[in-house]
Design a protein around this motif. Structure first.
Motif, short mmCIF file in Angstrom:
data_model
loop_
_atom_site.label_atom_id
_atom_site.label_comp_id
_atom_site.label_asym_id
_atom_site.label_seq_id
_atom_site.Cartn_x
_atom_site.Cartn_y
_atom_site.Cartn_z
N LYS A 142 0.82 -1.21 0.00
CA LYS A 142 0.00 0.00 0.00
C LYS A 142 0.86 1.26 0.00
O LYS A 142 0.56 2.24 -0.68
CB LYS A 142 -0.95 0.00 1.20
N VAL A 143 1.94 1.24 0.78
CA VAL A 143 2.84 2.39 0.80
C VAL A 143 3.57 2.50 -0.53
O VAL A 143 3.68 3.59 -1.11
CB VAL A 143 3.84 2.28 1.97
N ALA A 147 -0.96 4.32 -2.13
CA ALA A 147 -2.34 4.36 -1.66
C ALA A 147 -2.55 5.40 -0.56
O ALA A 147 -3.66 5.92 -0.39
CB ALA A 147 -2.75 2.98 -1.15
N LEU A 148 -1.47 5.71 0.20
CA LEU A 148 -1.58 6.68 1.28
C LEU A 148 -1.08 8.07 0.87
O LEU A 148 -1.06 9.00 1.68
CB LEU A 148 -0.78 6.21 2.50
N TRP A 194 11.78 -0.06 6.14
CA TRP A 194 11.49 -0.77 4.88
C TRP A 194 10.30 -0.11 4.18
O TRP A 194 10.32 0.09 2.97
CB TRP A 194 11.22 -2.23 5.20
N LEU A 195 9.28 0.24 4.96
CA LEU A 195 8.13 0.92 4.38
C LEU A 195 8.52 2.29 3.81
O LEU A 195 7.97 2.73 2.80
CB LEU A 195 7.03 1.11 5.44
N VAL A 264 -4.62 6.85 5.67
CA VAL A 264 -4.02 6.35 6.91
C VAL A 264 -4.17 4.84 6.94
O VAL A 264 -5.16 4.29 6.45
CB VAL A 264 -4.69 7.00 8.14
N LEU A 265 -3.16 4.17 7.51
CA LEU A 265 -3.19 2.71 7.67
C LEU A 265 -2.77 2.40 9.09
O LEU A 265 -1.72 2.84 9.56
CB LEU A 265 -2.22 2.05 6.68
N THR A 266 -3.61 1.66 9.82
CA THR A 266 -3.26 1.24 11.18
C THR A 266 -3.16 -0.28 11.21
O THR A 266 -3.96 -0.98 10.58
CB THR A 266 -4.31 1.71 12.21
#
Length: 386
Positions: A142-143, A147-148, A194-195, A264-266
């Protein structure tokens, strides 16, 4: 493209502890492995592990094992502070390597190891096992695909019961060389870096506390701090490995939040979705303790043993590495350079906390030398004596 005609593998395993046994059992099932050798200094443990994995050769000396003509690759699974010698010997022999993190617990030794790996040209990867779990792979995708939007803030909070800390401090003759960041916080740090691999860290600011483990073993309880990146993005990290032994997570409970300009991703990786409560003592995890009666199942990072086999990320990581060797398959393993970077960042957290100031990144070995670390280690002991 992966190679159609896979190579055969002769594997040396240095260290017959938990991880050596876990990885050895996976290795024993891989069709391209022709030879397994084990180097373990404790005779009883060597016999036990060799029998379990069907080792073809057993010795107490890793140099004798590396001299075997059958050996083409090695897993370095000794205690963290004993990695340097085997890595240097394996690099000199030209062996492909899977090294348990960290490369070393001392930054100067890590620099030395990285230089040896790079000059020898061997394919060396480091066991940041979290990269092989689906949730972190999903977050990476996603990153990576935007997507964010542009990631501006990441937070991570790691909670661990103190069994890991007590075991690590017990096994080292220099408690100043290890810390919650260096030994355990590095897993969360690696996932976040890494992200955010396209971003360059430029500064770290941190603080530590030692009220629980300091009197027990001259250890650090917890560290919290923040990395600032060149574009102004922030990473806030905290880790405590001083929670009571009865804390239900066998090892790791982690919360991560990732905020970008478009989303946002949690990620809840606390493992509270499977809770076991029983009157029997629990044998799960890093260092089992008879007082534990409740477990967050799934919180042991390597995975779980079920139906006689290890299931989960360490198995996938090991199999992926073997396929990398046999078929030249692309993998997401951490490189030796990335592992050295993670050690550098954890040492920078500790240095900032020790000197109570912001630290410019990157740091070198001279910025985090052992004399300063030894001075820090003496403080809790002196306090306890008073």
């Amino acid at each position: 493209m992966a190679r159609k005609n896979p190579s055969r593998i002769g594997l040396a395993i240095v260290g017959g502890g938990r991880v050596g046994l876990f990885r050895g059992a996976v290795v024993a099932r891989h069709p391209q492995v022709d030879f397994i050798g084990l180097a373990e200094t404790k005779p009883d443990r060597a016999k036990e592990v060799a029998t379990a994995i069907g080792a073809d050769f057993v010795t107490a000396d890793y140099r004798e094992l590396f001299a075997r003509p059958e050996v083409t690759a090695a897993i370095i699974a000794t205690d963290e502070h004993l990695h340097v010698g085997p890595i240097l010997a394996a690099a000199e022999r030209g062996l492909a390597l899977l090294i348990e993190k960290p490369l070393a617990t001392n930054l100067s030794e890590s620099e030395r190891v990285l230089a040896a790996i790079e000059s020898s040209g061997v394919d060396a990867v480091v066991g940041y096992t979290q990269r092989f779990r689906r949730r972190w792979l999903a977050a990476k995708e996603k990153v990576r695909t935007g997507a964010l939007g542009d990631v501006t803030l990441v937070t991570s909070r790691a909670f661990m019961n103190r069994l890991v800390a007590l075991d690590n401090y017990k096994r080292t003759d220099n408690p100043a060389s290890i810390s919650p960041m260096v030994i355990s916080g590095t897993h969360a740090l690696d996932i976040v870096m890494w992200l955010m691999e396209a971003k360059r860290p430029v500064e770290v600011y941190a603080r530590s506390i030692d009220k629980a483990l300091g009197p027990l073993c001259a250890g650090i309880d917890a560290t919290a701090g923040m990395i600032t990146f060149a574009d102004g993005s922030l990473y806030h990290a905290s880790i405590s490995w001083a929670l009571p032994v009865v804390w239900p997570a066998a090892v790791y409970s982690l919360d991560v939040g990732i905020v970008g300009t478009e989303g946002v991703l949690t990620i809840d990786d606390t493992h509270r979705d499977m809770v076991l409560a029983t009157t029997a003592a629990q044998a799960e995890g890093y260092a089992p303790d008879s007082t534990r009666r409740v477990d967050f199942l799934g919180s042991y990072p390597p995975g779980d043993v079920a139906l006689g086999e290890l299931r989960g990320p360490m198995r996938e990581e090991t199999e992926s590495w073997l396929n990398r060797l046999a078929m030249k398959a692309a993998t997401q393993h951490a490189t030796a350079a990335e592992a050295h970077d993670r050690l550098m960042l954890t040492k920078a957290f500790d240095l900032s906390a020790r000197e109570k100031r912001a630290i410019a990144l990157p740091i070198r070995a001279g910025d985090a030398d052992d004399s300063r670390e030894e001075a820090r280690a003496e403080l809790p002991a002196a306090r306890a004596a008073r």
